[in-house]
Design an enzyme around this catalytic site. Sequence first.
Site, PDB file in Angstrom:
ATOM      1  N   SER A 114      21.950  -8.851  15.798  1.00 52.08           N
ATOM      2  CA  SER A 114      20.716  -8.476  16.529  1.00 52.08           C
ATOM      3  C   SER A 114      21.014  -7.215  17.321  1.00 52.08           C
ATOM      4  CB  SER A 114      20.284  -9.619  17.442  1.00 52.08           C
ATOM      5  OG  SER A 114      21.393 -10.119  18.176  1.00 52.08           O
TER       6      SER A 114
ATOM      7  N   GLY B  35       0.837  -1.194   0.000  1.00 52.16           N
ATOM      8  CA  GLY B  35       0.000   0.000   0.000  1.00 52.16           C
ATOM      9  C   GLY B  35       0.872   1.244   0.000  1.00 52.16           C
TER      10      GLY B  35
ATOM     11  N   ILE C  10      16.727 -10.294  21.151  1.00 54.58           N
ATOM     12  CA  ILE C  10      16.871 -11.323  20.107  1.00 54.58           C
ATOM     13  C   ILE C  10      18.152 -12.113  20.321  1.00 54.58           C
ATOM     14  CG2 ILE C  10      17.189 -11.726  17.613  1.00 54.58           C
ATOM     15  CD1 ILE C  10      15.348  -9.389  17.061  1.00 54.58           C
TER      16      ILE C  10
ATOM     17  N   ALA D 230       4.939  -6.316  20.387  1.00 57.27           N
ATOM     18  CA  ALA D 230       3.671  -6.626  19.727  1.00 57.27           C
ATOM     19  C   ALA D 230       2.479  -6.102  20.537  1.00 57.27           C
ATOM     20  CB  ALA D 230       3.553  -8.131  19.532  1.00 57.27           C
TER      21      ALA D 230
ATOM     22  N   HIS E 153      -1.902 -22.564  46.307  1.00 62.00           N
ATOM     23  CA  HIS E 153      -0.728 -23.315  46.743  1.00 62.00           C
ATOM     24  C   HIS E 153      -0.790 -24.734  46.196  1.00 62.00           C
ATOM     25  CE1 HIS E 153       2.554 -24.727  49.211  1.00 62.00           C
ATOM     26  NE2 HIS E 153       1.807 -25.794  49.514  1.00 62.00           N
TER      27      HIS E 153
HETATM   28  P1  FAD Z   1       5.015  -5.607  12.021  1.00 56.35           P
HETATM   29  O1  FAD Z   1       4.695  -6.792  12.824  1.00 56.35           O
HETATM   30  O2  FAD Z   1       6.407  -5.455  11.524  1.00 56.35           O
HETATM   31  O3  FAD Z   1       4.000  -5.621  10.794  1.00 56.35           O
HETATM   32  C1  FAD Z   1       4.078  -4.720   9.763  1.00 56.35           C
HETATM   33  C2  FAD Z   1       3.445  -5.346   8.542  1.00 56.35           C
HETATM   34  O4  FAD Z   1       3.273  -4.343   7.562  1.00 56.35           O
HETATM   35  C3  FAD Z   1       4.287  -6.425   7.877  1.00 56.35           C
HETATM   36  O5  FAD Z   1       3.479  -7.532   7.568  1.00 56.35           O
HETATM   37  C4  FAD Z   1       4.791  -5.779   6.599  1.00 56.35           C
HETATM   38  O6  FAD Z   1       4.983  -6.685   5.535  1.00 56.35           O
HETATM   39  C5  FAD Z   1       3.635  -4.849   6.295  1.00 56.35           C
HETATM   40  N1  FAD Z   1       3.975  -3.699   5.457  1.00 56.35           N
HETATM   41  C6  FAD Z   1       5.000  -2.836   5.578  1.00 56.35           C
HETATM   42  N2  FAD Z   1       4.920  -1.853   4.657  1.00 56.35           N
HETATM   43  C7  FAD Z   1       3.812  -2.125   3.930  1.00 56.35           C
HETATM   44  C8  FAD Z   1       3.186  -1.487   2.841  1.00 56.35           C
HETATM   45  N3  FAD Z   1       3.657  -0.341   2.337  1.00 56.35           N
HETATM   46  N4  FAD Z   1       2.065  -2.049   2.327  1.00 56.35           N
HETATM   47  C9  FAD Z   1       1.552  -3.188   2.843  1.00 56.35           C
HETATM   48  N5  FAD Z   1       2.103  -3.823   3.873  1.00 56.35           N
HETATM   49  C10 FAD Z   1       3.214  -3.301   4.414  1.00 56.35           C
HETATM   50  N6  FAD Z   1       7.409  -8.578  20.590  1.00 56.35           N
HETATM   51  C11 FAD Z   1       6.748  -9.027  21.672  1.00 56.35           C
HETATM   52  O7  FAD Z   1       5.918  -8.300  22.216  1.00 56.35           O
HETATM   53  N7  FAD Z   1       6.976 -10.288  22.169  1.00 56.35           N
HETATM   54  C12 FAD Z   1       7.881 -11.117  21.611  1.00 56.35           C
HETATM   55  O8  FAD Z   1       8.057 -12.249  22.080  1.00 56.35           O
HETATM   56  C13 FAD Z   1       8.593 -10.675  20.473  1.00 56.35           C
HETATM   57  N8  FAD Z   1       9.493 -11.474  19.876  1.00 56.35           N
HETATM   58  C14 FAD Z   1      10.159 -11.036  18.772  1.00 56.35           C
HETATM   59  C15 FAD Z   1      11.105 -11.863  18.200  1.00 56.35           C
HETATM   60  C16 FAD Z   1      11.813 -11.450  17.096  1.00 56.35           C
HETATM   61  C17 FAD Z   1      12.835 -12.361  16.475  1.00 56.35           C
HETATM   62  C18 FAD Z   1      11.533 -10.167  16.527  1.00 56.35           C
HETATM   63  C19 FAD Z   1      12.244  -9.700  15.300  1.00 56.35           C
HETATM   64  C20 FAD Z   1      10.591  -9.329  17.107  1.00 56.35           C
HETATM   65  C21 FAD Z   1       9.899  -9.756  18.233  1.00 56.35           C
HETATM   66  N9  FAD Z   1       8.974  -8.933  18.872  1.00 56.35           N
HETATM   67  C22 FAD Z   1       8.323  -9.368  19.977  1.00 56.35           C
HETATM   68  C23 FAD Z   1       8.649  -7.591  18.347  1.00 56.35           C
HETATM   69  C24 FAD Z   1       7.351  -7.633  17.540  1.00 56.35           C
HETATM   70  O9  FAD Z   1       7.486  -8.567  16.499  1.00 56.35           O
HETATM   71  C25 FAD Z   1       7.048  -6.256  16.979  1.00 56.35           C
HETATM   72  O10 FAD Z   1       7.057  -5.299  18.009  1.00 56.35           O
HETATM   73  C26 FAD Z   1       5.684  -6.254  16.319  1.00 56.35           C
HETATM   74  O11 FAD Z   1       5.637  -7.190  15.265  1.00 56.35           O
HETATM   75  C27 FAD Z   1       5.344  -4.866  15.771  1.00 56.35           C
HETATM   76  O12 FAD Z   1       4.096  -4.894  15.168  1.00 56.35           O
HETATM   77  P2  FAD Z   1       3.713  -3.900  13.983  1.00 56.35           P
HETATM   78  O13 FAD Z   1       2.305  -4.220  13.622  1.00 56.35           O
HETATM   79  O14 FAD Z   1       4.044  -2.514  14.372  1.00 56.35           O
HETATM   80  O15 FAD Z   1       4.688  -4.254  12.784  1.00 56.35           O
HETATM   81  P1  NAI Z   2      17.780  -4.825  21.385  1.00 52.79           P
HETATM   82  O1  NAI Z   2      17.659  -3.358  21.370  1.00 52.79           O
HETATM   83  O2  NAI Z   2      17.007  -5.612  22.361  1.00 52.79           O
HETATM   84  O3  NAI Z   2      19.304  -5.214  21.617  1.00 52.79           O
HETATM   85  C1  NAI Z   2      20.323  -4.764  20.783  1.00 52.79           C
HETATM   86  C2  NAI Z   2      21.647  -4.928  21.501  1.00 52.79           C
HETATM   87  O4  NAI Z   2      22.670  -4.729  20.567  1.00 52.79           O
HETATM   88  C3  NAI Z   2      21.842  -3.907  22.622  1.00 52.79           C
HETATM   89  O5  NAI Z   2      22.282  -4.562  23.788  1.00 52.79           O
HETATM   90  C4  NAI Z   2      22.886  -2.972  22.045  1.00 52.79           C
HETATM   91  O6  NAI Z   2      23.723  -2.399  23.030  1.00 52.79           O
HETATM   92  C5  NAI Z   2      23.667  -3.909  21.136  1.00 52.79           C
HETATM   93  N1  NAI Z   2      24.361  -3.237  20.041  1.00 52.79           N
HETATM   94  C6  NAI Z   2      23.889  -2.263  19.235  1.00 52.79           C
HETATM   95  N2  NAI Z   2      24.823  -1.930  18.301  1.00 52.79           N
HETATM   96  C7  NAI Z   2      25.884  -2.735  18.524  1.00 52.79           C
HETATM   97  C8  NAI Z   2      27.145  -2.895  17.886  1.00 52.79           C
HETATM   98  N3  NAI Z   2      27.478  -2.164  16.832  1.00 52.79           N
HETATM   99  N4  NAI Z   2      28.017  -3.805  18.367  1.00 52.79           N
HETATM  100  C9  NAI Z   2      27.670  -4.579  19.447  1.00 52.79           C
HETATM  101  N5  NAI Z   2      26.504  -4.466  20.100  1.00 52.79           N
HETATM  102  C10 NAI Z   2      25.610  -3.569  19.631  1.00 52.79           C
HETATM  103  O7  NAI Z   2      17.498  -5.284  19.879  1.00 52.79           O
HETATM  104  P2  NAI Z   2      17.234  -6.720  19.236  1.00 52.79           P
HETATM  105  O8  NAI Z   2      17.699  -7.793  20.139  1.00 52.79           O
HETATM  106  O9  NAI Z   2      17.743  -6.626  17.861  1.00 52.79           O
HETATM  107  O10 NAI Z   2      15.670  -6.786  19.183  1.00 52.79           O
HETATM  108  C11 NAI Z   2      14.933  -5.745  18.550  1.00 52.79           C
HETATM  109  C12 NAI Z   2      13.661  -5.494  19.262  1.00 52.79           C
HETATM  110  O11 NAI Z   2      12.724  -6.515  18.965  1.00 52.79           O
HETATM  111  C13 NAI Z   2      13.761  -5.523  20.774  1.00 52.79           C
HETATM  112  O12 NAI Z   2      14.220  -4.297  21.300  1.00 52.79           O
HETATM  113  C14 NAI Z   2      12.357  -5.765  21.158  1.00 52.79           C
HETATM  114  O13 NAI Z   2      11.661  -4.552  21.118  1.00 52.79           O
HETATM  115  C15 NAI Z   2      11.864  -6.680  20.065  1.00 52.79           C
HETATM  116  N6  NAI Z   2      11.923  -8.068  20.536  1.00 52.79           N
HETATM  117  C16 NAI Z   2      11.135  -8.407  21.597  1.00 52.79           C
HETATM  118  C17 NAI Z   2      11.169  -9.681  22.098  1.00 52.79           C
HETATM  119  C18 NAI Z   2      10.358  -9.997  23.285  1.00 52.79           C
HETATM  120  O14 NAI Z   2       9.499  -9.209  23.644  1.00 52.79           O
HETATM  121  N7  NAI Z   2      10.561 -11.145  23.919  1.00 52.79           N
HETATM  122  C19 NAI Z   2      11.985 -10.728  21.494  1.00 52.79           C
HETATM  123  C20 NAI Z   2      12.801 -10.244  20.407  1.00 52.79           C
HETATM  124  C21 NAI Z   2      12.726  -8.966  19.947  1.00 52.79           C
END
Ligand code: FAD
Ligand code: NAI
Length: 475
Positions: free
Chosen positions: A279, A122, A194, A330, A454
């Site tokens: 990450s 979009g 991550i 999320a 408990h």
């Molecule tokens: P997104 O989930 O990124 O969704 C955006 C969507 O928009 C995508 O489907 C994309 O394709 C679509 N899009 C983008 N541009 C366009 C366009 N122009 N037209 C149409 N579609 C488009 N958060 C948690 O709370 N708990 C967790 O355990 C957790 N684990 C994570 C693990 C990993 C490995 C990663 C990477 C993230 C994790 N997160 C977690 C973070 C979480 O995934 C994000 O905060 C969340 O997905 C954000 O939601 P959003 O709707 O803003 O964006």
């Molecule tokens: P993050 O922000 O959690 O961690 C990034 C880490 O990389 C930090 O500790 C930072 O100091 C380090 N860093 C940054 N630049 C660097 C460099 N050049 N060299 C070495 N270290 C460096 O980001 P991450 O793990 O990539 O995850 C992204 C986001 O996704 C999270 O902040 C979180 O919001 C979301 N996420 C949430 C999860 C959950 O809720 N369980 C699980 C995974 C992701």
Amino acid sequence: MSQQFDVIVIGGGPGGYIAAIRAAQLGFKVACIDEWKNAAGGPAPGGTCTNVGCIPSKALLQSSEHFEHANLHFADHGITAKDVKIDIAKMVGRKDAVVKQNNDGILYLFKKNKVTFFHGRGSFVKAVDGGYEIAVKGAKDETLSGKQVIVATGSNARALPGAAFDEETILSNDGALRLGAVPKKLALIGSGVIGLEMGSVWRRLGAEVTILEGLPTFLGAVDEQIAKEAKKAFDKQGLKIELGVKVGEIKTAKKGVSIAYTNAKGEAQTLDADKLIVSIGRVPNTIGLNAEGVGLQLDERGAIVVDGDCKTNLPGVWAVGDVVRGPMLAHKAEEEGVAVAERIAGQHGHVNFNTIPWVIYTSPEIAWVGETEQQLKARGAAYKAGTFPFLANGRARALGDTTGMVKFLADATTDEILGVHIVGPMASELISEAVVAMEFKASSEDIARICHAHPSLSEATKEAALAVDKRTLNF
Ligand code: FAD
Ligand code: NAI
């Protein structure tokens, strides 16, 4: 002739699809556009969270935890499990099936709530009288017009300069979730959420894991006492974390990768590995949205600028989730999506940023809500602290997992709970009680006086609340 909608949502992740459903519940005619494709090229709504984030990472964490339990902990229960093997293709296949169930679930929810779904990208075309024209480029090109637009386009993994993701050797979260075999040596850069979750998955499955972290402090945003306890557990598991490093050149060869870095002592080092997961955080995604074309304001990080209500600088255009300020979680995206839909309907949607829980799904799990002890000290707050170790909790002993503690921080005068921090078993579930308590502005005494089942891990929460008043019953 364009198709007319009251609300058009761009992005079908947790921010977007939830906003679309809530807007439809409120009686609006709603479209949701999402471009994510599954392996067959079909729609895969749910965004990063469903496809390459929350859901698949938790599926792999679960599989790898079972594997580790079978290898290391079954014997404690008198169970012999000989020659425990892991079939990586099957594990990844199960993860893919879990993802698909969630994709299909969202498509079903769209139907149920009468949200019209468009599969494609979009982008803003132009402002029109009383709204915006939005183009959809996909299998079928369409033009829509909407009175209100909610942008929920999420975020992408941040790459290190000079080390672009090839998803073969240098992996983002995407490649990290679909490795075909356990790498012998796995390097990660960034020991954030991550880094720790993905590092744990592949370590449990047998990889030798080293995480290089730029900051001198481990998990700086986490309460120091909790982070210290977690670090002790990760060290014991053999998850190698080097703090205070400066990453230099990253070279890939036919097989593997070589990372030059300077350690905390300033010594030049090289880390060789089969795979590297980078990450180091995520960047807001506005690629292809044509934000500039309609004058949608972005900040220097590329995030869409919004006010406290998720309003952008353009009338009738809102933005939620990872593409705006605030934690990239999320549930934060979902809450903003609901609040925006309700504001469009003239209601008073609200997101309380002080009670957004954080969870890191490692073992032990780490979860918290509210302020950390170091934050309270920094703002000169008068507070009381109470901790209770899982070692003294009957259910934790029965489970065979007594690592960690629950920690309460409460106002010294009013006893209002200011923060709750947990490291230990099922912290992800236990934290909800603390969130509810803080939403209702409970005191630590409120929790201490409530009957908890408990034996349950939640008794550690009650005891930590009692500890604020130095009157634990079981420690
Ligand atoms: P997104 O989930 O990124 O969704 C955006 C969507 O928009 C995508 O489907 C994309 O394709 C679509 N899009 C983008 N541009 C366009 C366009 N122009 N037209 C149409 N579609 C488009 N958060 C948690 O709370 N708990 C967790 O355990 C957790 N684990 C994570 C693990 C990993 C490995 C990663 C990477 C993230 C994790 N997160 C977690 C973070 C979480 O995934 C994000 O905060 C969340 O997905 C954000 O939601 P959003 O709707 O803003 O964006
Ligand atoms: P993050 O922000 O959690 O961690 C990034 C880490 O990389 C930090 O500790 C930072 O100091 C380090 N860093 C940054 N630049 C660097 C460099 N050049 N060299 C070495 N270290 C460096 O980001 P991450 O793990 O990539 O995850 C992204 C986001 O996704 C999270 O902040 C979180 O919001 C979301 N996420 C949430 C999860 C959950 O809720 N369980 C699980 C995974 C992701």
